[in-house]
Design an enzyme around this catalytic site. Structure first.
Site, PDB file in Angstrom:
ATOM      1  N   SER A 324       0.749  -1.195   0.031  1.00 24.88           N
ATOM      2  CA  SER A 324      -0.047  -0.033  -0.053  1.00 24.88           C
ATOM      3  C   SER A 324       0.793   1.205  -0.003  1.00 24.88           C
ATOM      4  O   SER A 324       1.470   1.582  -0.938  1.00 24.88           O
ATOM      5  CB  SER A 324      -0.929  -0.026   1.396  1.00 24.88           C
ATOM      6  OG  SER A 324      -1.805   1.022   1.162  1.00 24.88           O
ATOM      7  N   ASP A 335       9.907   5.886 -10.277  1.00 20.17           N
ATOM      8  CA  ASP A 335       9.642   6.697 -11.646  1.00 20.17           C
ATOM      9  C   ASP A 335      10.317   7.923 -11.633  1.00 20.17           C
ATOM     10  O   ASP A 335      10.653   8.091 -12.804  1.00 20.17           O
ATOM     11  CB  ASP A 335       7.976   6.830 -11.474  1.00 20.17           C
ATOM     12  CG  ASP A 335       7.254   5.644 -11.923  1.00 20.17           C
ATOM     13  OD1 ASP A 335       8.040   4.688 -12.053  1.00 20.17           O
ATOM     14  OD2 ASP A 335       5.935   5.720 -11.832  1.00 20.17           O
ATOM     15  N   LYS A 349      -0.626  -4.165  -3.236  1.00 27.93           N
ATOM     16  CA  LYS A 349      -2.137  -3.803  -2.682  1.00 27.93           C
ATOM     17  C   LYS A 349      -2.003  -2.329  -3.429  1.00 27.93           C
ATOM     18  O   LYS A 349      -1.555  -1.611  -2.971  1.00 27.93           O
ATOM     19  CB  LYS A 349      -1.994  -3.546  -1.382  1.00 27.93           C
ATOM     20  CG  LYS A 349      -3.451  -3.113  -0.948  1.00 27.93           C
ATOM     21  CD  LYS A 349      -3.810  -3.145   0.544  1.00 27.93           C
ATOM     22  CE  LYS A 349      -4.989  -2.302   1.083  1.00 27.93           C
ATOM     23  NZ  LYS A 349      -4.941  -1.048   0.711  1.00 27.93           N
TER      24      LYS A 349
END
Length: 464
Positions: A324, A335, A349
């Site tokens: 999560s 990224d 998740k």
């Protein structure tokens, strides 16, 4: 003759519809709109106007056969169940069933469950200290929380709990299992666990305690290299993370040469806390965005100007217990090319749960959106793949004895600083192994940061 055009919605089960409308303001508003439309039609008829009624699309209405089936089951339980059951109990069970059948994270929160959810996000609650989910009818350990009874007893991420004391877990809801795991501090609960690599179930005794989770821990792991462990994302984690970095730089007396962020076995927590943590290390750009069916579930979070580490090399450690909010942090830094992600693939998740209060004591926790990394990657069921995969391992020196060197030869020429090096070797031999030496993944991260610094210094030397 004036024409009145309206759409009249008529519910086939008026009693159930009226009861449901009381749960939320939108339902009440819908009932009021329908009454206004009905009144408009009646006034038109009384005034001799031509009234045109547009019937609702049958495909958008509740299925009558299924509703009849529901009421039939309701009636049969009321009449024939071995013990008398109240209407309230049956309706509450129906609500629980509706939510739990959607996905493993949607659930109905009765008063006690609501209180426990608030406690867990604030950082203090009672129990064993594990984040759990359901898998094939059993309770699966997502991650044990650091320094809690479960962690100290040896419970591991990925363990499958099949019995709580003598009670089989199969057939229980997640809420029922969690209630059994919680209890009076000092009492012992025996977990029967299936673990990968074990041929038979193992039993672990865990002593319940009041769980006080320290969200952020930090220390200098080696001169110039800082280590920050985030155990769980709570409301204050973002602020505590910034304070930890400031403290490390003050201790070192300047900018760090490298930073390791450890979110292994971090089950997640508050979304905003993960955003604030990532924001501290990014100058600009998207951190995470969510997509759902309703407008309020479509959110975008972007970084504000200012990387407080000013480009210091960073390694983020993840594993299968990182879930999560941990994956949001790792995905954003990955990224943006701000950190190297190391370890093993994360839990996966990638959904957002929203707590929707029904009244002062009841609520539902429902999955309302999926979250995506800045580059549009959905993490749901796939997880974050590390840039460098490093599996846990135990290190054993092949030969701990010192090698025979020139310095051991009788009558050798004295070397520069030879005596100082001899004292340093002796001191190292007498010092217990550091955390980095015991933890192979952590040691790998530290070695990577050292290598990056060597290359950076060489590049700077060439440019001078």
């Amino acid at each position: 003759m004036k024409r009145v055009r309206s759409t009249l919605q008529i519910s086939p089960l008026r009693a159930i519809a009226l009861a449901t409308c009381c749960l939320a303001a939108p339902g009440l508003a819908l009932a009021q709109d329908q009454e206004a439309q009905t009144q408009q039609i009646l006034e038109g008829i009384q005034n001799g106007e031509r009234v045109q009624i547009q019937l609702p699309d049958p495909e958008e209405q509740l299925p009558l056969d299924d509703l009849r089936k529901f009421t039939e089951v309701f009636s049969r339980i009321k009449a024939a169940y071995v013990e008398e059951v109240s209407d309230r109990k049956l309706l509450e069970s129906a609500i629980k069933g509706m939510l739990s059948d959607l996905d493993p994270h949607s659930t109905y929160l009765a008063p006690k469950d609501y209180e426990e959810l608030e406690e867990s996000t604030s950082g203090e609650f009672g129990g064993l200290g594990i984040e759990v989910g359901m898998e094939n009818g059993f309770v699966k350990v997502i991650a044990p929380i650091d320094d809690t009874p479960a962690h100290k007893a040896g419970v591991l991420a990925g363990d499958l709990i099949i019995k709580l004391d003598e009670k089989p877990v199969k057939g229980m809801s997640l809420e029922e299992a969690v209630k059994l795991m919680r209890g009076k501090p000092g009492t012992v609960l025996t977990l029967t666990i299936m673990r990968e690599g074990e041929s038979a179930p193992i039993e672990i005794d865990v002593t319940r305690d009041v769980i006080k989770v320290t969200s952020v821990k930090s220390r200098m792991i080696e001169n110039g290299y800082g280590y920050v462990r985030i155990t769980q994302f709570q409301a204050e984690t973002g602020r505590q993370f910034r304070q930890a970095l400031t403290k490390l730089e003050e201790e070192y007396g300047g900018d760090l040469d490298g930073l390791i962020i450890d979110v292994r076995n971090n089950p997640g927590g508050v979304l905003q806390a993960a955003v604030e943590t990532a924001d501290a290390l990014l100058d600009e750009g998207l951190i995470v965005y969510t997509e759902g069916r309703i407008q309020s579930s479509r959110l975008r979070f972007s970084a504000k100007a200012g990387d407080i580490m000013e480009g210091t090399p960073i390694v983020v450690l993840i594993n299968g217990g990182s879930a999560s909010a941990s994956e949001i942090l790792a995905g954003a830094l990955q990224d943006h090319g701000r950190a190297v992600i190391m370890g093993t693939k994360s839990f996966g998740k990638g959904s957002v749960q929203t707590v929707i209060p029904l009244d002062e004591t009841h609520a539902i926790k429902m999955t309302t959106a999926r979250y995506y990394t800045p580059e549009g990657r959905s993490i749901q069921a796939t997880g974050i793949k590390p840039d460098i995969e490093v599996r846990p391992a135990e290190l054993t020196e092949l030969d701990g004895r010192p090698f025979f060197t020139e310095a051991d030869l009788s009558g050798h020429l004295q070397g520069q600083d030879e005596e100082q090096e001899r004292l340093e070797r002796q001191q190292q031999a007498e010092t217990p192994a550091s955390a980095a030496e015991r933890d192979y993944q952590l040691r790998s991260a530290l070695n990577l940061l050292k290598g990056m610094n060597i290359l950076n210094r060489r590049d700077q030397g060439k440019n001078q």
